[in-house]
Design an enzyme around this catalytic site. Structure first.
Site, short mmCIF file in Angstrom:
data_model
loop_
_atom_site.label_atom_id
_atom_site.label_comp_id
_atom_site.label_asym_id
_atom_site.label_seq_id
_atom_site.Cartn_x
_atom_site.Cartn_y
_atom_site.Cartn_z
N ASP A 320 16.58 -35.57 -106.27
CA ASP A 320 16.12 -35.36 -104.78
C ASP A 320 14.94 -36.33 -104.68
OD1 ASP A 320 16.26 -33.88 -102.54
OD2 ASP A 320 14.62 -32.88 -103.21
N ASP A 322 12.01 -35.75 -101.85
CA ASP A 322 10.90 -34.92 -101.22
C ASP A 322 10.66 -33.69 -102.04
OD1 ASP A 322 11.08 -36.78 -99.05
OD2 ASP A 322 12.37 -35.60 -98.03
#
Length: 486
Positions: A320, A322
């Site tokens: 992922d 962020d």
């Protein structure tokens, strides 16, 4: 003012002629109708179904009933999601019965299950196919007619798409919902499920479900049958039969072993023959398939045990973006604000040096909201590539949660796309993220999942990751737990 519970009907299969009758009942049935009817076409190559106006058709790409149901409920907007299979017959007043059931469900209940009735022939014993379908009448938690609160589905992460067929995926979901502190209500509505008609070797093909049993045992422990009401099963007896058959091939014990095999197989066949009609064709079918079922059951269980454990070292890591690779700045549009998480750059570079393939799977709803432009998103991602040395694939969902797309995590689509781009199977990937959506997307795709919690990670997501995936302190710990770093 409408005070009825709002519900969406999701039909995850399209292959039977009864679908049109089902849709007609939903259209003209007595009582408050659904907010929407969603039919999910799960064929590999979908085509126009010619369904009535007002029915939304989505596609799930031939990934199985669990994936089809996930596509359906994630696209729905209503409080309740009513899953109905296209081989059931609904009463004329089914909408009224469903709404009445939902209206009396207490807040702590996450779902309402219908009472399934399987009509059996009068004047003769049921066939093997009919007996198999009749078991649905007493089964717990089947989704032939089951309504779930949307919040409960989201909390549990939906159906586990590693269950590739219509077997155990409903029990697995319900058990996870119950373990989350909810309970499932048995409603008063009645739904008819006609007995299935299958081929001569259907009972042998059904033994593929033993692979799903292996996954249930690995996920929920040795007591999973008691928890789901699945009964004791016959795998132990089948294993004994197979052992006797194999022993009959060894010199010195052939006569005794062959007698044991014949006794066990004969008793199994006799039990099945006594339960059915005395028709020559059915007797022949029971006799032959009783010989084939034990080895088929054991083979599929062994295959399932191996697949469920996946001991192989991951070949790819999908991150992922962020709060996993870089610090989260809401709707980040300025590349100058990109700041890597401490230690993340070194961790990624060490993986690259070790030959591990790398990718990013990221939801970026700011594009759909109009808060960042596609060009700004590309510039930010280019800056991340520059700092980390480049990733083999970027898979980004630019949609909002309300768009009903098929790619936004927790959908597994971004993970599957990344795996294809990296030329690896999803089972050879590990996904590292900070939310339950990352974990759910990984598990649904058949990948491993590691959760690295941050301040925005919900406690329930941590609890579920501890039970179903891996939980890590930081990125370095995540790589160790995923088996890609020492």
């Amino acid at each position: 003012m409408n005070t009825f519970p709002d519900y969406t009907v999701v039909i995850p299969t399209t292959g039977r002629p009864a679908l049109r009758s089902l849709l007609e009942t939903l259209r003209a049935g007595l009582g408050p109708g659904p907010t929407e009817v969603i039919v999910v076409d799960d064929r590999l190559q979908g085509s126009d179904l010619g369904l009535p106006a007002g029915v939304r058709v989505l596609r799930s790409g031939g990934r199985g009933p669990a994936a089809a149901r996930n596509v359906g409920w994630r696209a729905a907007k209503s409080e309740w999601i009513a899953f109905v299979d296209d081989d059931v017959v609904l009463a004329e007043d089914w909408p009224a019965q469903l709404v009445a059931d939902l209206a009396r469900v207490p807040p702590e209940a996450a779902a309402s299950q219908a009472r399934i009735v399987v009509p059996l022939p009068a004047g003769r014993k049921p066939t093997d196919d009919e007996r198999g379908t009749a078991g649905l009448a007493t089964a717990r938690w089947i989704t032939a007619d089951m309504a779930y609160r949307r919040t409960a589905l989201a909390e549990a992460g939906g159906f586990d798409e590693r269950f590739p067929r219509a077997f155990r995926e409903d029990s697995d979901l319900a058990l996870r919902v119950v373990l989350n502190g909810h309970w499932i209500d048995r409603g008063e509505r009645v739904t008819v499920h006609p007995a299935r008609r299958a081929g001569f070797f259907a009972s042998v093909r059904a033994q593929r479900g033993n692979a799903d049993n292996a996954r249930m045992r690995l996920k929920h422990g040795v007591l999973w049958r008691q928890r789901t009401g699945a009964g004791t099963g016959m795998l132990g007896r089948h294993a004994l039969t197979v052992a006797a058959g194999l022993a009959a091939l060894v010199p010195g014990s052939r006569r005794l072993a062959l007698t044991a095999w014949a006794t066990l197989t004969g008793a199994f066949a006799a039990q099945r023959i006594r339960s059915g009609p005395a028709a020559p064709g059915e007797i022949a079918r029971m006799a032959l398939t009783s010989v084939l079922i034990p080895p088929a059951a054991c083979w599929h269980r062994l295959r399932g045990e191996i697949a469920a454990r996946r001991p192989d070292r991951p070949r790819a890591v999908l991150f992922d973006r962020d709060d996993t690779l870089i610090h989260d700045v809401p709707y980040l549009s300025d590349p100058a604000l990109v700041r890597p998480i401490d230690g993340a750059v070194d961790a990624v570079r060490s993986l690259r040096q070790a030959g591990v393939r790398l990718g990013v799977v990221s939801n970026q709803s700011g594009v759909a909201k109009g808060l960042i432009s596609p060009d700004q998103l590309s510039a930010v991602n280019a800056r991340v590539d520059e700092l980390f040395g480049g990733f083999g694939t970027w898979q980004v969902c630019p949609h909002d949660a309300a768009d009903g797309c098929g790619c936004r995590k927790p959908s597994p689509e971004l993970v599957r796309r990344a795996a294809r781009e990296l030329s690896v199977d999803p089972s050879q990937c590990v996904v590292i993220g900070d939310t339950g959506a990352d974990v759910d997307a990984a598990l649904a795709a058949g990948a491993r999942a590691v959760l690295v919690p941050t301040a925005r990670t919900r406690p329930v997501e941590v609890v579920r990751a501890r039970r179903e995936a891996f939980l890590a302190r930081d990125l370095a710990d995540a790589l160790r737990r995923a088996g890609v770093a020492s």
